[in-house]
Write an enzyme that holds these catalytic residues in place. Structure first.
Site: not given
Ligand code: SP5
Ligand code: ZN
Length: 345
Positions: A161, A197, A286
């Protein structure tokens, strides 16, 4: 397979991130790296060695110098202010009608200038961990340049990112981009970064968007419904000389292995056509069915199949860890990709 890792990468210890409008315990935690290290060691994937040091010139092939200086000096400047010994998150962002040509003088303004989300705290050990994670990626690339058929950089914090002058999504330095530039600096002419990813690799894409020598392919959750929301749509194909060297394959919530596998086959076909000297895999886990922040349905055995499919590209391959937050199973899933690759290679 050579495995690269340093315990310095554990020094980034984020406490909390904003999620669903609340502060929750951070998910990108040191235990992730420890679980992966344990699993790949127990699975006999290879021997672990420390990264070589990385110098400023290697970082500046990818990142803006002022951005690197900001990250490097951040903790000192932040904690010089009365009452600030806690980790930092930005308060506002330079969106749309705001000016992006003004770089603020105050550390609070700089934090907002260089950051794009509220999930990526900077603490005392963040810079040390991030630079060591980048060194791990560069070292893994160098093992392959030196003749190894594959290497695994156990990167943490992750990188995909992070842009040229932007951090977020738990990423500070773009490990895959640094590895790609490392490969190109040794005389290779073409590199592919395949990003598996769950989230779109917005930083990697932006860094190479106008480049013909780096193919960027990403299979990820549709940004219309999923983070990082503003990049990763199918109509983003590269620009200028890089036209056609970016491929985005967004997939819907609930994507399972059969649908994922079809997207992967498409990606592998494009890699074959590009014929890179080296393949770099941004290895996010993920996509796993029980990942706490994601919504795909890949299962543990599917990661063996994924690794085997990557081996059929038959190119020197650098695996770099990205996301994956189901900590208990993360190591097994990661080891499965690498084992699947080794079994098929
Ligand atoms: C490297 C990587 O996988 N970064 C991912 C960053 C994601 N950050 C915020 C994701 C927000 C997800 N919200 C989910 C809530 C579940 N209830
Ligand atoms: Zn990710």
């Amino acid at each position: 397979m050579d495995i690269i890792f340093s315990r310095d990468q554990l020094k980034h210890r984020p406490g909390q991130e904003l999620s669903d409008g609340k502060f929750i315990d951070a998910v990108e935690i040191p235990a992730r790296a420890e679980m992966v290290l344990d699993a790949v060691t127990k699975a006999g994937i290879g021997t672990v060695s420390e990264p070589d040091t990385i110098d400023r010139a290697q970082l500046e092939r990818v990142h803006d110098g002022d951005y690197l200086s900001f990250l490097d000096g951040f903790w000192k400047r932040w904690t010089e202010i009365e009452g600030r010994s806690h980790e930092a998150l930005p308060l506002c962002w330079a969106v749309r009608s705001f000016r992006s040509d003004k770089i603020p003088a105050a550390i609070d303004g700089l934090l907002s200038y260089y950051c794009f989300d509220a999930g990526t705290p900077i603490g005392a050990g963040t810079w040390s961990a991030a630079i060591t994670s980048a060194a791990t990626a560069a070292t893994a690339a160098n093992r392959v340049i030196a003749g190894a058929s594959s290497a695994f950089g156990l990167c943490r914090p992750p990188g995909h990112h992070a842009g040229r002058d932007l951090y977020g999504g738990y990423c500070f330095l773009n490990n895959a981009a640094i590895a790609a530039e490392e490969v190109l600096a040794t005389g290779a002419s073409k590199v592919t970064i395949l990003d598996v990813d769950y989230h779109h690799g917005n930083g990697t894409q932006a860094i190479f968007y106008d480049r013909a020598d780096v193919q960027f392919i990403s299979i990820h959750a549709d940004p219309a419904t999923e983070y990082p929301h503003f990049l990763g749509y199918a109509d983003e194909c590269g620009h200028g000389g890089g036209q056609g060297a970016t491929l985005n394959i967004p997939l819907p919530f609930g994507t399972d292995w059969p649908a994922y596998s079809t997207a992967l086959d498409h990606a592998l076909g494009e890699i074959d056509k590009f014929a890179p000297d080296v393949l770099i895999v941004s290895l996010g886990l993920d996509t796993y069915k029980a990942d706490p922040i994601s919504n795909f349905k890949l299962d543990t055995p599917d990661f063996l199949t994924l690794g085997a499919a990557l081996a059929r590209i038959n190119r020197p391959t650098v695996f770099l860890l990205e996301g994956g937050y189901a900590v208990d199973v993360l190591g097994t899933n990661c080891a499965n990709v690498l084992q699947g690759y080794l079994d098929e290679a």
